[in-house]
Motif scaffolding. Sequence first.
Motif, PDB file in Angstrom:
ATOM      1  N   ALA A 127      15.938  41.339  37.426  1.00  0.00           N
ATOM      2  CA  ALA A 127      14.764  41.832  36.711  1.00  0.00           C
ATOM      3  C   ALA A 127      14.182  43.043  37.432  1.00  0.00           C
ATOM      4  N   HIS A 128      13.424  43.820  36.699  1.00  0.00           N
ATOM      5  CA  HIS A 128      12.665  44.909  37.325  1.00  0.00           C
ATOM      6  C   HIS A 128      11.475  44.252  38.025  1.00  0.00           C
ATOM      7  N   ASN A 129      11.714  43.827  39.260  1.00  0.00           N
ATOM      8  CA  ASN A 129      10.745  42.973  39.930  1.00  0.00           C
ATOM      9  C   ASN A 129       9.411  43.664  40.214  1.00  0.00           C
ATOM     10  N   LYS A 130       8.392  42.837  40.406  1.00  0.00           N
ATOM     11  CA  LYS A 130       7.091  43.350  40.809  1.00  0.00           C
ATOM     12  C   LYS A 130       7.210  43.896  42.228  1.00  0.00           C
ATOM     13  N   LYS A 131       6.301  44.801  42.567  1.00  0.00           N
ATOM     14  CA  LYS A 131       6.336  45.392  43.901  1.00  0.00           C
ATOM     15  C   LYS A 131       5.942  44.373  44.968  1.00  0.00           C
ATOM     16  N   PHE A 151       4.797  40.157  45.890  1.00  0.00           N
ATOM     17  CA  PHE A 151       4.608  38.725  45.617  1.00  0.00           C
ATOM     18  C   PHE A 151       5.360  38.220  44.385  1.00  0.00           C
ATOM     19  N   ASP A 152       6.573  38.699  44.192  1.00  0.00           N
ATOM     20  CA  ASP A 152       7.363  38.251  43.038  1.00  0.00           C
ATOM     21  C   ASP A 152       8.209  37.053  43.463  1.00  0.00           C
ATOM     22  N   TYR A 153       7.543  35.912  43.627  1.00  0.00           N
ATOM     23  CA  TYR A 153       8.201  34.712  44.142  1.00  0.00           C
ATOM     24  C   TYR A 153       9.262  34.185  43.177  1.00  0.00           C
ATOM     25  N   SER A 154       8.996  34.283  41.884  1.00  0.00           N
ATOM     26  CA  SER A 154       9.939  33.763  40.889  1.00  0.00           C
ATOM     27  C   SER A 154      11.282  34.493  40.968  1.00  0.00           C
ATOM     28  N   ASN A 155      11.239  35.822  40.945  1.00  0.00           N
ATOM     29  CA  ASN A 155      12.485  36.587  41.023  1.00  0.00           C
ATOM     30  C   ASN A 155      13.148  36.461  42.389  1.00  0.00           C
ATOM     31  N   SER A 183      13.264  33.837  44.188  1.00  0.00           N
ATOM     32  CA  SER A 183      13.996  32.573  44.166  1.00  0.00           C
ATOM     33  C   SER A 183      15.337  32.727  43.438  1.00  0.00           C
ATOM     34  N   LYS A 184      15.314  33.435  42.310  1.00  0.00           N
ATOM     35  CA  LYS A 184      16.538  33.644  41.539  1.00  0.00           C
ATOM     36  C   LYS A 184      17.542  34.489  42.316  1.00  0.00           C
ATOM     37  N   VAL A 185      17.039  35.538  42.954  1.00  0.00           N
ATOM     38  CA  VAL A 185      17.923  36.431  43.700  1.00  0.00           C
ATOM     39  C   VAL A 185      18.534  35.711  44.903  1.00  0.00           C
ATOM     40  N   MET A 201      12.787  41.476  49.002  1.00  0.00           N
ATOM     41  CA  MET A 201      13.858  41.171  49.948  1.00  0.00           C
ATOM     42  C   MET A 201      13.334  40.383  51.145  1.00  0.00           C
ATOM     43  N   GLY A 202      12.080  40.640  51.529  1.00  0.00           N
ATOM     44  CA  GLY A 202      11.471  39.831  52.579  1.00  0.00           C
ATOM     45  C   GLY A 202      11.333  38.379  52.165  1.00  0.00           C
ATOM     46  N   LEU A 203      10.971  38.165  50.896  1.00  0.00           N
ATOM     47  CA  LEU A 203      10.868  36.801  50.372  1.00  0.00           C
ATOM     48  C   LEU A 203      12.247  36.147  50.301  1.00  0.00           C
ATOM     49  N   VAL A 204      13.241  36.915  49.889  1.00  0.00           N
ATOM     50  CA  VAL A 204      14.611  36.391  49.834  1.00  0.00           C
ATOM     51  C   VAL A 204      15.081  36.008  51.228  1.00  0.00           C
ATOM     52  N   LYS A 205      14.777  36.841  52.204  1.00  0.00           N
ATOM     53  CA  LYS A 205      15.207  36.584  53.573  1.00  0.00           C
ATOM     54  C   LYS A 205      14.664  35.250  54.080  1.00  0.00           C
TER      55      LYS A 205
END
Length: 372
Positions: A59-63, A65-69, A71-73, A96-100
């Motif tokens: 998705a064209h993620n939010k800049k 706090f896009d926790y939903s995307n 999680s998917k990524v 990417m920080g959230l993904v990490k």
Amino acid sequence: METLAFYCSSVSWGGLEMNFIRYAQWMRERGFNVVLYCVKDAYIDEKNKEYQIPVRYVAHNKKYFDYSNASKVSKQFKKDKVKAVWIRDRRDMNIMGLVKSKLNKGFKIIYQQAMQIDVKKKDIFHTRRFSKIDLWISPLEFLAEQVKENTNFPAHKIHQIPLATDKVAGTKLNKEEARRQLEIPQDKFILGILGRLDPLKGQHFLIKALAELEKEHKDVELLIVGDLTHNEGEDYYQLLQDEVQNLGLNNKIHFRPFMKDTEAFYKAIDVFVMASEGETFGMVTIEAMSYGLPIIGTRSAGTPEILGQGIYGKLYEVNNIKDFSTQFNGLYKNYEAAIEMGSKAQEKALKTFTKTSVCAALEDLLSPHIKK
């Protein structure tokens, strides 16, 4: 096999995105298992039809706090055995920080800097945001120094590796053939500017500058190559046309559309001009260097460093017609010396800004963190 992900949620198409997809392909050519993560039908996705890199749509993620995307990524990264991710767009740092945080400790974030950081970003928010990055690649020294001065990012994680061009002077055309192809005069001294038609790129300045040069040098003309930004910029194009008309330069300024193969442009001109008000890293500048052209560039952002502070090209103050005219006259009146300067620029470009040398440096940087 470990995977090197190239992640970009941008739906735009500019220098950032162009270099992003090129480097994805180049790292793939170097033997890395590359997977592209981009928005379906975005310009990057369309360009990838040429490269055929394995792709996953995001998705064209939010800049922020896009926790939903995130999680998917992270789930897709686990499936693809992603060991490291390469990003260029700062808006992708947060996700990417959230993904990490969801992946194992060996996961690395590689950020190839595309924009300046010319204001302080030492607050807690930016410090935490940048702390997730493992390898920060700055293409120029002045950009690396900005990071050191304006952020709390650890200096030992910053690596200076320039951008590269895979466009080198070809042998298909000589100047006469190139000018015939572009339908411009054979017997004139041609200035050239290449790039998107945009107020910050300086086409309007060059038209006004030509009006001054033309008073003394009747043989000087201007070639402008480039298109408008998609679905915008029509007013600026009309402004350029009106200015040409008002200054009586209709027969001295030649507009040509964007060309995928730019060899004819570089072969046709006598002097290349980088007129942007603040180009972070001018790809067209290093291309002009690789063709051995005399160059005049703005004394701003990354251009002075690329041109060796005047060793490989003349520099002028942004929007200063008098200074531009002085630098032009230095080239025009001693064109043999200008050609010699262009030769030095070509030597520099072939040593520093080639795809081979830059990719080798990047591979050395990546190899300890991801296996081919």
